[in-house]
Design an enzyme around this catalytic site. Structure first.
Site, mmCIF file in Angstrom:
data_model
loop_
_atom_site.group_PDB
_atom_site.id
_atom_site.type_symbol
_atom_site.label_atom_id
_atom_site.label_comp_id
_atom_site.label_asym_id
_atom_site.label_seq_id
_atom_site.Cartn_x
_atom_site.Cartn_y
_atom_site.Cartn_z
ATOM 1 C CG MET B 292 -9.600 -5.494 21.181
ATOM 2 S SD MET B 292 -10.258 -6.069 19.600
ATOM 3 C CE MET B 292 -9.138 -5.224 18.503
ATOM 4 N NE ARG B 296 -7.345 -8.126 21.961
ATOM 5 C CZ ARG B 296 -6.295 -7.337 21.767
ATOM 6 N NH1 ARG B 296 -5.583 -6.926 22.800
ATOM 7 N NH2 ARG B 296 -5.949 -6.974 20.556
ATOM 8 C CE1 TYR B 440 -13.007 -15.070 17.293
ATOM 9 C CE2 TYR B 440 -14.306 -14.754 15.325
ATOM 10 C CZ TYR B 440 -14.149 -15.316 16.571
ATOM 11 O OH TYR B 440 -15.131 -16.124 17.064
ATOM 12 C CD GLU B 441 -12.724 -9.210 18.544
ATOM 13 O OE1 GLU B 441 -12.155 -8.110 18.690
ATOM 14 O OE2 GLU B 441 -13.813 -9.339 17.962
ATOM 15 N N GLY B 442 -7.428 -9.705 17.376
ATOM 16 C CA GLY B 442 -5.984 -9.667 17.584
ATOM 17 C C GLY B 442 -5.430 -11.070 17.560
#
Lengths: 600, 600
Positions: B292, B296, B440-442
């Site tokens: 992640m 990010r 996306y990715e948080g």
């Protein structure tokens, strides 16, 4: 599928309690707008739009419009039937004059319907919306014969209309148009040229479409002072009102766009089409601005409208979706996760949205009231005040309103996380549809220049001074309510920043107009914040009084005060930054050569 | 068709003059990164990406990916051949370790390639991009056998990889996942469950795809402490490296999305698929965070990348399109209108874009350098500093970087006016593609909480204090250059606002964590402005010195100083407003009930 419930409760609050429409009962057209009547119209409009127009929004986006091999254009499934019901219900006639079959109600009522329609289905709303612009121009500049021939059936909705301005090489700069109008022996003109981006350019909703077309007569000046306006019906209307021949206007193509797929954006080819001049030769730009000003308020409302429907769907998801736990500990420990509305950052987006939406709705309906007061207010002073204020704020409602509409549609898509990016959930449509409103009827940069470069200086700055005086007076009123005092204090500060920015323009723009151009956009945003602040102050006062009187619906009025505080503590903080952006001037903005911009 | 020219000149400026990569020549992996070598790689990467990858961006958006009736998935025309060339060129191996066939260059070089790819074609870039996350996880947590079996062919690009986290009911809150992993007699696991939103989930670019899948073993704790990570190859890899049976993983559907159409976003069905655990049981979340964090940074670069390509095309249009006249009088009187780059408001958007892009590019490549220094710096103190700074700023690069990427893509579409809304011109694709990076990715809200709720407090606030010390030291350096002094002064003020906001959190968030949640987003944005300011100060110093030395390319360095002043006078003005947003706290944000939110 996305939901839409027309915000009838809040609309009634604005109409009955904030604007106090019934207090204008002595003015022509207002006498019938009693609370009973307006409440009933609001309720029925809300029902119709939510039940008939909203359900074909997502499907319309997916299907789009079709140009068939024979050149005809059809709208998506359900549009024709929905439009039939719209006409049958007389929904386009609310604020139209009785002389042409209208209901002669205040503009506020017509705006409410436009607003609901644009939330439910922006692409659908544009069909009658564009016709409204054409109607305004014919009302203002058409001959009595033209008015009699076209207006009743355009107002009833039997026919629709369009506005044909843009050509491939010219948008903002209409002086460049090439479409020609050759005078004919019968007093008509032969119109030849290509127009692009013509919303609702063709469709299957009505038997006829009345195109209003900008063109140049032979020998007309090269600039925008050489433009004339013409009525060019799709089907020629005989003097007795019967439909005659098909005119030489065809659809070259339907543009493939980012959004508003269900509205046919057409390339229109005029090949010696028969047209009739509206108003005077070479005075088309003035007539066009009549269409445009009505349209700009309408587009500003589209920004609000998309924010509203996106908010409703963002909120529904925030209540439904469970993910994570409240920061202060599980809110619903019996469930595996809390609804995401427990998270402050989700609530921040919802509160920012709610605060903008309610403030902007008040501003738009207040603006609609000014449109009536221009003609109907009792004194010349009141009429002029209304004209000054709405002229000043039209570019702000358009520019700031649509910027915020897009921002909030984006925020509400964000609430949905990854699911917001999936087409079938409909959140991305709100963003894509909201996007166009920042562009058409003059980009928001053009609005900023209209405000700072044109409206600000008119009549020695009378309009902006009027706005300042209005705000100063509202802020000066004493109040026992802490929220009202807070809002007044913060609004006063914002207004002070706007005064300072205005003064800076006065001192710097005469010497170098680029100083104005560089700061215009920030100034427009600042004016938007101040204008919404005025609405929040008024709404806070009304809500405070309602709570003090101990009436029903305390939860509604308490929410109003919370929103007012939210606006006061959060939206106002940008005012100082915007003033400083204005004061930063044009030095860095004008410095680079195109070659320096391009170094990569 | 949109253009893309890789920004090689500015990249060399950052690598050679700002980061001074050659000054790290004593560190392992840097010895080969001489200016000659890095300049050659930058030039060749730019050429490859502009010529091979960019031309299939718009067509890929239009065509999208296809799932065929037999369940296979194909990418748009040209993708397979372009990927073959990408692998042949060894472009994925730049910063990979020599032990697995990589070129062992600093991460800066790999980041540059990622950045160029994501500008040219974000959907294409995601295929190798997602594999990078999978590679990171196997490198960090895989057994030596797993590393030997999978890494060489993943690094060469022969195989690609994916990250399987999300399920229909769980995204951010991974503790809720339901995918099961049943231990088998042979040491493998049978993986069963449905994953959604799996980017590059299937395609025709490689013979095999190595899925990394989060799942729960029998009896695992219910929370995120019960998650394990598994390798689940599409085609099972025999211990000798040969390809074996097709695994029981299939594509249920390709999602229809707002953008990145050329990347296959798949619903993945695992039906007892064979998987092998990576790392320890129930420690999957830690492994997932390794994927992640790399991802990010990559997503933050996507924001920058879309801003860059949108800027290039906005600029090209602003130079080409003629409309209206300069406010100071016709710039090109022999033409009927001036190019729109004469208008201050168009230049405002271009300058805001250029300033963000160049500052963010410096920040991303500086971040890449920290990734190397974490492991390679000479002293423990330097290694820890690098780790602190990049951990702190990863959510900022992701959150602020993608917010601004979307904003700038929108602004550049705005420069195009109505033509920006037409799909064939490609400007709307930049907006639609940029949009996903905020999600996306948080989501960016999750990034804000990662920053304010997690990174800020770690080790007693050591990381943020390190950032403050760095900035204070840079600002304190004396300079003869007025621009450098201006940037230092404004950066110092911004940093002061950030210190005040940090202090406010320390004083208020312990008592009520919602105070942190309510202000986290504003704090992230504020940190973004401060971080870019640090880069602008450094760049201004370098540019000032270059001009003082009287060398070549004065136009480039003068443009740098203008951009630095633009940043200093315009971007910094928001810092105070953001601090005040933090200090506004959570009262209004947490006050309303869901019912009050819903009153319409």
């Amino acid at each position: 599928m996305p939901v839409y419930n027309a915000p009838t409760r809040d609309t009634r609050f604005i109409v009955n309690e904030v604007l106090r429409l019934d207090s204008y009962g002595n003015l022509p057209g207002f006498e019938n707008a009693t609370p009973d009547m307006t409440d009933a119209i609001i309720a029925e409009a809300g029902r119709f739009v939510s039940e008939v127009i909203a359900p074909i929004n997502l499907s319309g986006d997916r299907e789009g419009c079709t140009r068939h091999p024979d050149g005809t254009v059809t709208t998506p499934a359900g549009f024709k039937e929905a439009y039939r019901q719209y006409v049958e219900g007389g929904w386009g006639t609310l604020s139209a004059p009785a002389a042409y079959g209208g209901q002669d109600l205040p503009h506020v009522m017509g705006f409410i319907m436009e607003l609901y329609l644009a939330s439910a289905n922006q692409a659908f709303a544009m069909y009658p919306g564009l016709a409204n612009g054409a109607i305004s121009a014919i009302r203002a500049k058409g001959s009595p014969e033209q008015q009699a021939l076209y207006l009743p059936r355009m107002i009833s909705g039997e026919w629709l209309g369009t506005m044909n301005l843009t050509e491939p090489h010219c948008g903002t700069d209409l002086g460049l148009i090439r479409t020609r109008a050759e005078p004919q022996a019968d007093g008509s003109y032969a119109i030849t040229g290509t127009k692009i981006f013509i919303s609702a350019g063709d469709h299957d909703l009505t038997d006829n479409i009345i195109h209003l077309v900008l063109a140049k007569t032979p020998g007309a000046p090269e600039s925008s002072k050489g433009i004339s306006l013409f009525i060019v019906p799709k089907i020629i209307v005989n003097p007795d009102g019967s439909l005659g021949e098909r005119n030489a206007v065809t659809v070259g193509a339907i543009e493939e766009k980012m959004g508003i797929h269900a509205n046919a954006t057409c390339v229109m080819n005029y090949d010696g089409a028969k047209g009739w001049m509206v108003g005077e030769e070479n005075k088309g730009l003035a007539a066009m601005f009549i269409m445009m000003n009505a349209a700009r308020l309408g587009v500003g409302m589209q920004g609000l409208a998309q924010a509203e429907v996106a908010y409703q769907n963002g909120l529904a998801y925030a209540i439904d979706r469970r993910q994570g736990r409240a920061l202060t500990g599980p809110a619903e420990p019996e469930q595996k996760a809390d609804p995401i509305i427990v998270h402050p950052d989700v609530r921040r987006m919802l509160m920012d949205a709610k605060t903008f939406i309610e403030g902007m709705r008040a501003l738009c309906l207040w603006g609609a009231l000014q449109v009536d007061l221009i003609h109907k207010a009792a004194t010349e002073e009141e009429r002029q005040a209304a004209d000054d204020l709405i002229s000043l704020l039209t570019p702000v409602i358009k520019g700031y309103g649509t910027d915020m509409g897009y921002k909030i549609a984006t925020d509400m898509q964000q609430v949905w996380g990854g699911h917001g990016y999936i087409v079938e959930n409909g959140m991305d449509q709100f963003v894509r549809d909201a996007r166009i409103a920042m562009i058409y009827e003059g980009t928001n940069g053009v609005q900023a220049m209209d405000l700072a470069g044109r409206k600000l200086a008119q009549n020695g700055g009378r309009a902006v001074q009027r706005l300042f005086a209005l705000i100063d007076a509202e802020c000066a009123e004493p109040s026992d309510d802490a929220t009202v005092r807070l809002v007044a204090e913060r609004l006063g500060k914002c207004c002070g920043e706007m005064k300072a920015a205005t003064m800076w323009f006065m001192q710097n723009a005469m010497v170098n107009p680029n100083q104005l151009g560089a700061g215009a956009y920030a100034y427009m945003t600042l004016t938007g914040i101040v204008s919404l602040g005025l609405m929040w102050l008024r709404m806070a006062k009304v809500a405070s009084a309602a709570l003090a009187s101990g009436g029903a619906d305390a939860a509604f009025y308490e929410a109003k005060l919370t929103c007012a505080r939210h606006w006061a503590t959060r939206a106002t903080v940008d005012a100082g930054a915007l003033r400083r952006q204005v004061e930063a001037g044009s030095e860095t903005i004008m410095a680079l050569t195109p070659e320096q911009f391009a170094i990569a």
